[in-house]
Scaffold this motif. Structure first.
Motif, PDB file in Angstrom:
ATOM      1  N   PRO A  11       3.875  10.136  17.448  1.00  0.00           N
ATOM      2  CA  PRO A  11       3.184   9.344  18.472  1.00  0.00           C
ATOM      3  C   PRO A  11       2.605   8.045  17.904  1.00  0.00           C
ATOM      4  O   PRO A  11       2.393   7.933  16.694  1.00  0.00           O
ATOM      5  N   PRO A  12       2.348   7.064  18.781  1.00  0.00           N
ATOM      6  CA  PRO A  12       1.701   5.822  18.337  1.00  0.00           C
ATOM      7  C   PRO A  12       0.306   6.117  17.779  1.00  0.00           C
ATOM      8  O   PRO A  12      -0.341   7.083  18.170  1.00  0.00           O
ATOM      9  N   TYR A  13      -0.117   5.250  16.884  1.00  0.00           N
ATOM     10  CA  TYR A  13      -1.444   5.413  16.299  1.00  0.00           C
ATOM     11  C   TYR A  13      -2.034   4.046  15.996  1.00  0.00           C
ATOM     12  O   TYR A  13      -1.391   3.016  16.180  1.00  0.00           O
ATOM     13  N   VAL A  14      -3.267   4.051  15.495  1.00  0.00           N
ATOM     14  CA  VAL A  14      -4.013   2.833  15.212  1.00  0.00           C
ATOM     15  C   VAL A  14      -4.175   2.710  13.698  1.00  0.00           C
ATOM     16  O   VAL A  14      -4.583   3.669  13.040  1.00  0.00           O
ATOM     17  N   ARG A  15      -3.857   1.536  13.164  1.00  0.00           N
ATOM     18  CA  ARG A  15      -4.087   1.261  11.734  1.00  0.00           C
ATOM     19  C   ARG A  15      -5.219   0.243  11.612  1.00  0.00           C
ATOM     20  O   ARG A  15      -5.162  -0.836  12.205  1.00  0.00           O
ATOM     21  N   LEU A  16      -6.231   0.598  10.859  1.00  0.00           N
ATOM     22  CA  LEU A  16      -7.382  -0.277  10.608  1.00  0.00           C
ATOM     23  C   LEU A  16      -7.273  -0.842   9.199  1.00  0.00           C
ATOM     24  O   LEU A  16      -6.946  -0.109   8.260  1.00  0.00           O
ATOM     25  N   ASN A  17      -7.545  -2.123   9.043  1.00  0.00           N
ATOM     26  CA  ASN A  17      -7.550  -2.786   7.730  1.00  0.00           C
ATOM     27  C   ASN A  17      -8.797  -3.640   7.615  1.00  0.00           C
ATOM     28  O   ASN A  17      -9.277  -4.190   8.611  1.00  0.00           O
ATOM     29  N   TRP A  18      -9.303  -3.794   6.391  1.00  0.00           N
ATOM     30  CA  TRP A  18     -10.457  -4.642   6.141  1.00  0.00           C
ATOM     31  C   TRP A  18     -10.407  -5.108   4.698  1.00  0.00           C
ATOM     32  O   TRP A  18      -9.718  -4.531   3.865  1.00  0.00           O
ATOM     33  N   GLU A  19     -11.142  -6.188   4.422  1.00  0.00           N
ATOM     34  CA  GLU A  19     -11.249  -6.699   3.061  1.00  0.00           C
ATOM     35  C   GLU A  19     -12.480  -6.100   2.410  1.00  0.00           C
ATOM     36  O   GLU A  19     -13.455  -5.751   3.076  1.00  0.00           O
ATOM     37  N   ALA A  20     -12.433  -6.014   1.096  1.00  0.00           N
ATOM     38  CA  ALA A  20     -13.518  -5.408   0.334  1.00  0.00           C
ATOM     39  C   ALA A  20     -14.802  -6.212   0.480  1.00  0.00           C
ATOM     40  O   ALA A  20     -14.782  -7.424   0.665  1.00  0.00           O
ATOM     41  N   ALA A  21     -15.897  -5.489   0.391  1.00  0.00           N
ATOM     42  CA  ALA A  21     -17.185  -6.157   0.291  1.00  0.00           C
ATOM     43  C   ALA A  21     -17.221  -6.847  -1.077  1.00  0.00           C
ATOM     44  O   ALA A  21     -16.492  -6.464  -1.991  1.00  0.00           O
ATOM     45  N   SER A  22     -18.039  -7.869  -1.223  1.00  0.00           N
ATOM     46  CA  SER A  22     -18.076  -8.624  -2.472  1.00  0.00           C
ATOM     47  C   SER A  22     -19.207  -8.115  -3.360  1.00  0.00           C
ATOM     48  O   SER A  22     -20.303  -7.893  -2.864  1.00  0.00           O
ATOM     49  N   PRO A  23     -19.022  -7.910  -4.635  1.00  0.00           N
ATOM     50  CA  PRO A  23     -17.796  -7.969  -5.416  1.00  0.00           C
ATOM     51  C   PRO A  23     -16.855  -6.843  -5.020  1.00  0.00           C
ATOM     52  O   PRO A  23     -17.265  -5.868  -4.400  1.00  0.00           O
TER      53      PRO A  23
END
Length: 177
Positions: A69-81
């Motif tokens: 089935p279809p699904y959701v992919r979540l992406n994010w950039e790292a907190a700094s550092p």
């Protein structure tokens, strides 16, 4: 006059002037020589934990006949550092909140449908979406591993059942526009 006696008069004179100043006060113009006014820079007592940036939600289509089935992919950039963080993926409705996972990765796939036995936190999504009682959002928080401090959540992305009620029963989830 003897030097000893001159010292006594000098001390007495200084003491008399000091007593007069204390007794009668000092004018504001002469007080300016003895005082100063400055603004100190504000220093935060608690450092803020940075929120993960560039948080995105992508709908991943299902296979033939929605298997898988279809699904959701979540992406994010790292907190700094970029090191020293774990991330909580949080599911939120108007009335409920549940942690889907805690991970050191910077992406997470939210999957599920009723026929595949949705339980636990995904049941919140399906229940809220099927009843229409609430909108469902996913958010991410950064957790500093050394201190345990938690950031504010990212701006939430709304998710929905893929293809409405029947799609939700058979087909999974998608990012809402």
């Amino acid at each position: 006059m003897k030097p000893q006696r001159a010292k006594k008069f000098r001390r007495a004179g200084v003491a008399a002037v000091l007593a007069a100043v204390l007794a009668f006060g000092v004018s504001s113009s002469s007080w300016a020589y003895w005082s100063a006014s400055a603004t100190l820079p504000a220093v935060p007592l608690v450092a803020a934990v940075p929120t993960p940036s560039n948080f995105t939600c992508t709908s991943i289509p299902g296979g033939l006949l929605n298997i898988p089935p279809p699904y959701v992919r979540l992406n994010w950039e790292a907190a700094s550092p970029a090191t020293g963080w774990t991330y909580q993926v949080v599911l939120r409705t108007d009335t409920q909140e549940a942690v889907l996972t805690t991970t050191s990765a910077r992406s997470y796939d939210v999957k599920g449908n009723l026929l595949s036995g949705v339980t636990g936190t995904l049941a919140i999504v399906v229940n809220a979406l099927l009843t229409g009682s609430s909108q469902v959002y996913v958010e991410v928080r950064a957790i500093q591993t050394s201190s345990g401090w938690v950031s504010d959540p990212t701006v939430g992305h709304q998710i929905a059942l893929s293809g409405g009620l029947l799609g939700g029963l058979l087909g999974g989830l998608r990012c809402a526009p």
